[in-house]
Enzyme design. Sequence first.
Site, PDB file in Angstrom:
ATOM      1  N   LYS A 218      11.037  11.680 -23.054  1.00 46.28           N
ATOM      2  CA  LYS A 218      12.370  12.162 -23.420  1.00 46.28           C
ATOM      3  C   LYS A 218      12.410  13.680 -23.618  1.00 46.28           C
ATOM      4  CE  LYS A 218      14.135   7.896 -23.919  1.00 46.28           C
ATOM      5  NZ  LYS A 218      13.035   6.925 -23.832  1.00 46.28           N
TER       6      LYS A 218
HETATM    7  C1  LIG Z   1      13.100   5.531 -23.460  1.00 46.33           C
HETATM    8  C2  LIG Z   1      11.819   4.913 -23.146  1.00 46.33           C
HETATM    9  C3  LIG Z   1      11.686   3.957 -22.119  1.00 46.33           C
HETATM   10  C4  LIG Z   1      12.855   3.462 -21.333  1.00 46.33           C
HETATM   11  O1  LIG Z   1      13.481   4.467 -20.555  1.00 46.33           O
HETATM   12  P1  LIG Z   1      14.951   4.260 -20.000  1.00 46.33           P
HETATM   13  O2  LIG Z   1      15.323   5.547 -19.360  1.00 46.33           O
HETATM   14  O3  LIG Z   1      15.816   3.953 -21.190  1.00 46.33           O
HETATM   15  O4  LIG Z   1      14.917   3.121 -19.062  1.00 46.33           O
HETATM   16  C5  LIG Z   1      10.414   3.485 -21.837  1.00 46.33           C
HETATM   17  N1  LIG Z   1       9.329   3.870 -22.554  1.00 46.33           N
HETATM   18  C6  LIG Z   1       9.423   4.761 -23.547  1.00 46.33           C
HETATM   19  C7  LIG Z   1       8.198   5.144 -24.299  1.00 46.33           C
HETATM   20  C8  LIG Z   1      10.666   5.319 -23.883  1.00 46.33           C
HETATM   21  O5  LIG Z   1      10.754   6.205 -24.884  1.00 46.33           O
END
Ligand SMILES: *Cc1c(COP(=O)(O)O)cnc(C)c1O
Length: 462
Positions: free
Chosen positions: A112
């Site tokens: 993120k």
């Molecule tokens: C947010 C997240 C996901 C999922 O990603 P999306 O874009 O919501 O599909 C998977 N693994 C981790 C560690 C995350 O933080």
Amino acid sequence: MLYHSTRGLDQPKNFSEVLHSGLAGDGGLFVPEFIPKLNKETINQWKNLSYEKLAVEIISLFSGDCFTKSELTEIVYESYSGFHHKVKSPLIKLENNHYFLELFHGPTLAFKDFAMQVIAKMFAKSLRKKNLNINIITATSGDTGSAAVEAFKSVSNVNLYVLYPHERISQIQRKQMTTSNAKNVKVFAVQGTFDDCQSIVKGLFANKALVSDVNLSGVNSINWVRILVQIIYYFSAFYQLKDLSEEKLSFCVPTGNFGDAYAGYIAKKMGLPIKKIIVATNKNDILDRVFKTGVYKCNKVSKTVSPSMDIQVASNFERLLFDLFNGDASEVKKLMNNLSDKGGFSLDKKILSLMEKEFVSGAVTDEDTLATINKFYSKRDIILCPHSAIGVRVAQKFLGAGDTIVSLGTAHPAKFKETVESALNMSISMPSVLKDIMKKQESVEVILPSKDLVAEEIRKNI
Ligand SMILES: *Cc1c(COP(=O)(O)O)cnc(C)c1O
């Protein structure tokens, strides 16, 4: 470049408006009017660019005249200066034909950070230009919230509100959000699931008076700019692979809200030679089911050892639907109404076969997730986080036939210390950034899942 809502009832917007609005006024999501198609020469020319330079090239294809190239360059360099790895998204080999893209070298140790850092710098720049104050609301299954707190805690002109599901995230994820001690950050633990949090956010955006009174903005992956910035590391992974025969590369993506996987799909549409996007889920397998059967039906959210993927309503799937229906917003609107009224919808054979051309999928149980963490540690000395382990496990089911698969490593294992330690039956070491926050005072308010309560709180602060 203009952007349209997937539900067709909002006016077209430019990049700056899309950056600042998050959700479209009609409840839809913004999508670009077209996806720029790159030819082989261009893709080849970019192969020796640094991560930052590659980012500027890709973002500028979509950002119109919102930022000059030199402003974008500044934004991108600042954004990635806090990453702990020179390559930003290094690729390592896991086993024959199977690679792992480490996306957890940012400040909060999950993928993120890649987009959130850039969005925060974009906000800071454009708000300063416009002399505007805004309020940002975000729902999180754990990692978006910590990335947002980290990215926005020092941005004046912004108040950030974070909603996470109470007792459904890891201790470290919680601490990362609640110990910032920043005056412009407020964190709520919602007594419900991530879907409840996301539905509060969507409800607040439906409140037109609130949106304009407080300049409400969103940084969930419903914000197009999140998707855009995540496209970059698919290119970066491609360039790190050597001697790849064309059209033999697939990416496996651990999925919750379908943001990251959708970014991979856009990279493919831009011309990056990707065979398939492999969608990996945990027990909350709505996407695995829809890619296999065409039936999109919400079940109750189950709590798993991969909390960032404990989601049933995968918002970005709406963007894919818009594309599958060739931009027919009325079709999308009909399906979304069915989803809210009847809890689901089914797609016909024609649409299903379009999906099958681009995607395959798989789901992994908690048991298998823990076993995979264990196996890669004993075999290769690599510690996977539970989400990354799900991707790796699903990818293994599609290995063979000489294809290459890159599995996305979405978070650092230390963020999910309890789970990883129980899988390995030993303690794991903590990066120093995480050690520090364990000692800090937490600030959080536990609330009922009520959008009025959150709206009141936001109004109080303006
Ligand atoms: C947010 C997240 C996901 C999922 O990603 P999306 O874009 O919501 O599909 C998977 N693994 C981790 C560690 C995350 O933080």
